[in-house]
Write a protein that holds these residues in place. Sequence first.
Motif, PDB file in Angstrom:
ATOM      1  N   ALA A 183     104.707 -43.314 -33.469  1.00 30.26           N
ATOM      2  CA  ALA A 183     103.793 -44.125 -34.293  1.00 30.26           C
ATOM      3  C   ALA A 183     102.982 -45.058 -33.398  1.00 30.26           C
ATOM      4  O   ALA A 183     101.790 -45.302 -33.646  1.00 30.26           O
ATOM      5  CB  ALA A 183     104.592 -44.920 -35.319  1.00 30.26           C
ATOM      6  N   ASP A 184     103.612 -45.575 -32.317  1.00 33.78           N
ATOM      7  CA  ASP A 184     102.887 -46.460 -31.388  1.00 33.78           C
ATOM      8  C   ASP A 184     101.794 -45.700 -30.645  1.00 33.78           C
ATOM      9  O   ASP A 184     100.742 -46.261 -30.325  1.00 33.78           O
ATOM     10  CB  ASP A 184     103.870 -47.070 -30.375  1.00 33.78           C
ATOM     11  CG  ASP A 184     104.741 -48.141 -31.022  1.00 33.78           C
ATOM     12  OD1 ASP A 184     104.228 -48.849 -31.897  1.00 33.78           O
ATOM     13  OD2 ASP A 184     105.936 -48.234 -30.669  1.00 33.78           O
ATOM     14  N   ASP A 185     102.044 -44.409 -30.375  1.00 32.99           N
ATOM     15  CA  ASP A 185     101.031 -43.590 -29.691  1.00 32.99           C
ATOM     16  C   ASP A 185      99.814 -43.375 -30.583  1.00 32.99           C
ATOM     17  O   ASP A 185      98.676 -43.461 -30.124  1.00 32.99           O
ATOM     18  CB  ASP A 185     101.613 -42.215 -29.328  1.00 32.99           C
ATOM     19  CG  ASP A 185     102.653 -42.296 -28.222  1.00 32.99           C
ATOM     20  OD1 ASP A 185     102.574 -43.237 -27.421  1.00 32.99           O
ATOM     21  OD2 ASP A 185     103.544 -41.430 -28.190  1.00 32.99           O
ATOM     22  N   LEU A 186     100.054 -43.073 -31.847  1.00 29.11           N
ATOM     23  CA  LEU A 186      98.970 -42.631 -32.735  1.00 29.11           C
ATOM     24  C   LEU A 186      98.202 -43.791 -33.360  1.00 29.11           C
ATOM     25  O   LEU A 186      96.976 -43.746 -33.466  1.00 29.11           O
ATOM     26  CB  LEU A 186      99.544 -41.736 -33.838  1.00 29.11           C
ATOM     27  CG  LEU A 186      98.544 -41.098 -34.788  1.00 29.11           C
ATOM     28  CD1 LEU A 186      97.649 -40.105 -34.048  1.00 29.11           C
ATOM     29  CD2 LEU A 186      99.266 -40.365 -35.924  1.00 29.11           C
ATOM     30  N   LEU A 187      98.917 -44.855 -33.773  1.00 30.10           N
ATOM     31  CA  LEU A 187      98.284 -45.923 -34.557  1.00 30.10           C
ATOM     32  C   LEU A 187      97.964 -47.125 -33.685  1.00 30.10           C
ATOM     33  O   LEU A 187      98.856 -47.702 -33.059  1.00 30.10           O
ATOM     34  CB  LEU A 187      99.218 -46.347 -35.698  1.00 30.10           C
ATOM     35  CG  LEU A 187      99.668 -45.214 -36.629  1.00 30.10           C
ATOM     36  CD1 LEU A 187     100.881 -45.626 -37.427  1.00 30.10           C
ATOM     37  CD2 LEU A 187      98.536 -44.810 -37.559  1.00 30.10           C
ATOM     38  N   LEU A 188      96.680 -47.521 -33.660  1.00 24.75           N
ATOM     39  CA  LEU A 188      96.275 -48.700 -32.889  1.00 24.75           C
ATOM     40  C   LEU A 188      96.196 -49.931 -33.779  1.00 24.75           C
ATOM     41  O   LEU A 188      96.787 -50.955 -33.486  1.00 24.75           O
ATOM     42  CB  LEU A 188      94.927 -48.450 -32.208  1.00 24.75           C
ATOM     43  CG  LEU A 188      94.945 -47.649 -30.905  1.00 24.75           C
ATOM     44  CD1 LEU A 188      93.537 -47.524 -30.349  1.00 24.75           C
ATOM     45  CD2 LEU A 188      95.839 -48.306 -29.867  1.00 24.75           C
ATOM     46  N   LEU A 229      86.301 -51.637 -26.909  1.00 24.89           N
ATOM     47  CA  LEU A 229      87.212 -50.758 -26.181  1.00 24.89           C
ATOM     48  C   LEU A 229      88.134 -51.558 -25.268  1.00 24.89           C
ATOM     49  O   LEU A 229      89.302 -51.214 -25.086  1.00 24.89           O
ATOM     50  CB  LEU A 229      86.429 -49.717 -25.383  1.00 24.89           C
ATOM     51  CG  LEU A 229      85.676 -48.665 -26.218  1.00 24.89           C
ATOM     52  CD1 LEU A 229      84.871 -47.747 -25.317  1.00 24.89           C
ATOM     53  CD2 LEU A 229      86.647 -47.840 -27.060  1.00 24.89           C
ATOM     54  N   ARG A 230      87.601 -52.661 -24.688  1.00 26.19           N
ATOM     55  CA  ARG A 230      88.439 -53.496 -23.822  1.00 26.19           C
ATOM     56  C   ARG A 230      89.551 -54.169 -24.632  1.00 26.19           C
ATOM     57  O   ARG A 230      90.706 -54.218 -24.201  1.00 26.19           O
ATOM     58  CB  ARG A 230      87.585 -54.549 -23.108  1.00 26.19           C
ATOM     59  CG  ARG A 230      86.795 -53.968 -21.963  1.00 26.19           C
ATOM     60  CD  ARG A 230      86.099 -55.065 -21.154  1.00 26.19           C
ATOM     61  NE  ARG A 230      85.323 -54.465 -20.070  1.00 26.19           N
ATOM     62  CZ  ARG A 230      85.832 -54.101 -18.901  1.00 26.19           C
ATOM     63  NH1 ARG A 230      87.119 -54.232 -18.682  1.00 26.19           N
ATOM     64  NH2 ARG A 230      85.055 -53.585 -17.959  1.00 26.19           N
ATOM     65  N   VAL A 231      89.197 -54.683 -25.809  1.00 24.79           N
ATOM     66  CA  VAL A 231      90.192 -55.361 -26.652  1.00 24.79           C
ATOM     67  C   VAL A 231      91.246 -54.369 -27.131  1.00 24.79           C
ATOM     68  O   VAL A 231      92.449 -54.656 -27.111  1.00 24.79           O
ATOM     69  CB  VAL A 231      89.500 -56.060 -27.854  1.00 24.79           C
ATOM     70  CG1 VAL A 231      90.541 -56.602 -28.829  1.00 24.79           C
ATOM     71  CG2 VAL A 231      88.604 -57.184 -27.359  1.00 24.79           C
ATOM     72  N   LEU A 232      90.782 -53.170 -27.531  1.00 20.92           N
ATOM     73  CA  LEU A 232      91.734 -52.150 -27.990  1.00 20.92           C
ATOM     74  C   LEU A 232      92.642 -51.708 -26.850  1.00 20.92           C
ATOM     75  O   LEU A 232      93.829 -51.424 -27.055  1.00 20.92           O
ATOM     76  CB  LEU A 232      90.983 -50.944 -28.569  1.00 20.92           C
ATOM     77  CG  LEU A 232      90.365 -51.155 -29.955  1.00 20.92           C
ATOM     78  CD1 LEU A 232      89.457 -49.989 -30.328  1.00 20.92           C
ATOM     79  CD2 LEU A 232      91.455 -51.312 -31.026  1.00 20.92           C
ATOM     80  N   SER A 233      92.106 -51.648 -25.614  1.00 17.84           N
ATOM     81  CA  SER A 233      92.917 -51.305 -24.444  1.00 17.84           C
ATOM     82  C   SER A 233      93.994 -52.366 -24.240  1.00 17.84           C
ATOM     83  O   SER A 233      95.154 -52.046 -23.938  1.00 17.84           O
ATOM     84  CB  SER A 233      92.049 -51.215 -23.186  1.00 17.84           C
ATOM     85  OG  SER A 233      91.019 -50.281 -23.375  1.00 17.84           O
ATOM     86  N   TRP A 234      93.601 -53.605 -24.395  1.00 12.81           N
ATOM     87  CA  TRP A 234      94.562 -54.702 -24.242  1.00 12.81           C
ATOM     88  C   TRP A 234      95.660 -54.597 -25.317  1.00 12.81           C
ATOM     89  O   TRP A 234      96.845 -54.762 -25.043  1.00 12.81           O
ATOM     90  CB  TRP A 234      93.824 -56.036 -24.337  1.00 12.81           C
ATOM     91  CG  TRP A 234      94.722 -57.216 -24.108  1.00 12.81           C
ATOM     92  CD1 TRP A 234      95.382 -57.929 -25.058  1.00 12.81           C
ATOM     93  CD2 TRP A 234      95.068 -57.786 -22.859  1.00 12.81           C
ATOM     94  NE1 TRP A 234      96.123 -58.921 -24.482  1.00 12.81           N
ATOM     95  CE2 TRP A 234      95.942 -58.856 -23.110  1.00 12.81           C
ATOM     96  CE3 TRP A 234      94.708 -57.495 -21.515  1.00 12.81           C
ATOM     97  CZ2 TRP A 234      96.479 -59.652 -22.095  1.00 12.81           C
ATOM     98  CZ3 TRP A 234      95.239 -58.292 -20.528  1.00 12.81           C
ATOM     99  CH2 TRP A 234      96.123 -59.351 -20.803  1.00 12.81           C
TER     100      TRP A 234
END
Length: 653
Positions: free
Chosen positions: A254-259, A482-487
């Motif tokens: 679930a951690d892999d798929l859901l951001l 994209l930077r925030v989502l990467s964080w």
Amino acid sequence: GAMAPGKKITARIKRTLPVKGPQAPTLSELMRWYCLNTNTHGCRRIVVSRGRLRRFIWILLTLSAVGLILWQCAELLMNYYSASVSVTVQFQKLPFPAVTICNINPYKYSSMKDYLSELDKETKKALETFYGFSEGKSKVRRSVDEGNSTRSDFFKQIPLLKFEDFSKTATDLRSGQKRKIEGSVFHKDSSIVNSGDSNDIIGFQLCDANNSSECALYTFSSGVNAIQEWYKLHYMNIMAQIPLETKEKLSYSADDLLLTCFFDGLSCDKRHFTRFHHPLHGNCYTFNSGENGTILSTSTGGSEYGLQVVLYIDEADYNPFLVTSTGAKIIVHDQDEYPFIEDIGTEIETAAATSIGMHFTRSRKLSKPYSDCTETGADIPVENLYNKSYSLQICLHSCFQKAMVDSCGCAQYAQPLPAGAEYCNYKKNPNWMYCYYRLHEKFVKEQLGCQQICKDACSFKEWALTTSIAQWPSTVSEDWMLRVLSWDKGQKINKKLNKTDLANLMVFYKDLNERFISENPANTLVILLSNFGGQLGLWMSCSVVCVIEIVEVFFIDSLSIVMRRQWQKAKKWWNDRKRARPGKPPEAGDLERQGHDNPVCIDEDLPTFNTALRLPLPQDNPLPRTPPPNYSTLRLETAFTEQLPDTLEVGQH
């Protein structure tokens, strides 16, 4: 005209004397009596009309009326089991459906390298032989070639083949050797127009392990389709041997798929999702599955108040041969329904915001005798393998799986296991693929009987989806987002996510109008009887009593007359047979019981009181065979209460 006085007296005496045959009217007399006394006017007109033409016209009209009544009543009966559809729309707080989300790629390619290395090597070799294609060792793909396990005999048995022409000669794509091909050809791409260039034809051959001369040849006009189908065949063999717990680890968490996750304006997380392992799609996650007993609902329509998730797709870890598209697959369904993602899933593309607006409809059909649907599926002789509420899809898949276990001795990988069965793999069941393809061909042609056994469910819920797509993230917001989502994802800040690895999904109610489509009986018994009455009254001026009268006269009375006549004939035959026996005198009471025609009473000579007295008596029987006439019947009774004066004077003389 009126009967002559002589004939009247003859008829009266004949009625008084016992006559031969049944003492009942004939069928023609019964019909005449009915026509004169019935309430149906047409029948009466047939009898009383003078002139042949007029009588013929009335017969024609009456028969036409009877025909019209029968036709109209048959129509009414046929329409009795028809249903009218009513649509009710009501505005209310709606329960939110379950939303199941899967990555199109079922398992991480990097995790699967140990299991798929042999298969991938074979596939690459075939591509190199046939298309001259050699892949550079880049990215994750090079790890495939590092496997050094021995080549399976299985790939030798079912290699990819190139067909030179239709003369049953093929080239093995791996070894380059030519071989003779036996067996019937099944062209899997019949919908694709073949260019006519026989060099384009590629496929594989499946043979019966028990009888090598029994073979089926599967050809494809598209090399892409042939390679994918061949790959999938071997892939299912491999996956069937891996335990479920291992497969769950090889797939996405679930951690892999859901951001990110929002529902009804509030934040949500992986705790709101339930893991569900699908054989073909790996780990899928269901939002609002209702497993903990609570089903979320929404009181406001619009995209702000639905489910909003950002998915991490990770395209770099995709299997290049198994799937050729990138993104996620979702299905909206009821909490009690099984999500058939492979059949009716909606694909979500990456680098885009996909909005799915829903309209909710509940439908209810009438069961037998109005339609051939089932309420719960309990009346259908197919075991439900899915542990979910009945649907047509569940029945068809369960039916095929049962046939697979019965015919091939093992279960097909894409569907749940029946009790006591195990999934097919070529080590334990070397014949399963030939058996599966043959069985599936029968299933598609409706020869297995599954389509005949399985019925639609009478009640079902449906969410009609409207999909719209926008570019996401926008060019100006792409960098910071994209930077925030990467964080958020927990990676180093200098390694930015790629937007082709992300998909934004919104699922919401467009409005809170619940449409309820229901079937109601179009006719009740009261309406049917009223319609019958209307038809009888319109065409024959007839009522229920009149119908009872018709039944009595035409069936009961007519039948009794015919039966009585047959009985009299049988009795006469028996008595004649007894009399004909030698040495047996006729019984004393025979003649008396039978009665006879008096020779004295003939129509030409009018009977009188004296002739009645001169009836002959039997020599050996003191009793008269024919009773004497009743004297009171011969007394003339005046119609007047007082005697007229002129007759009195005559009497005094």
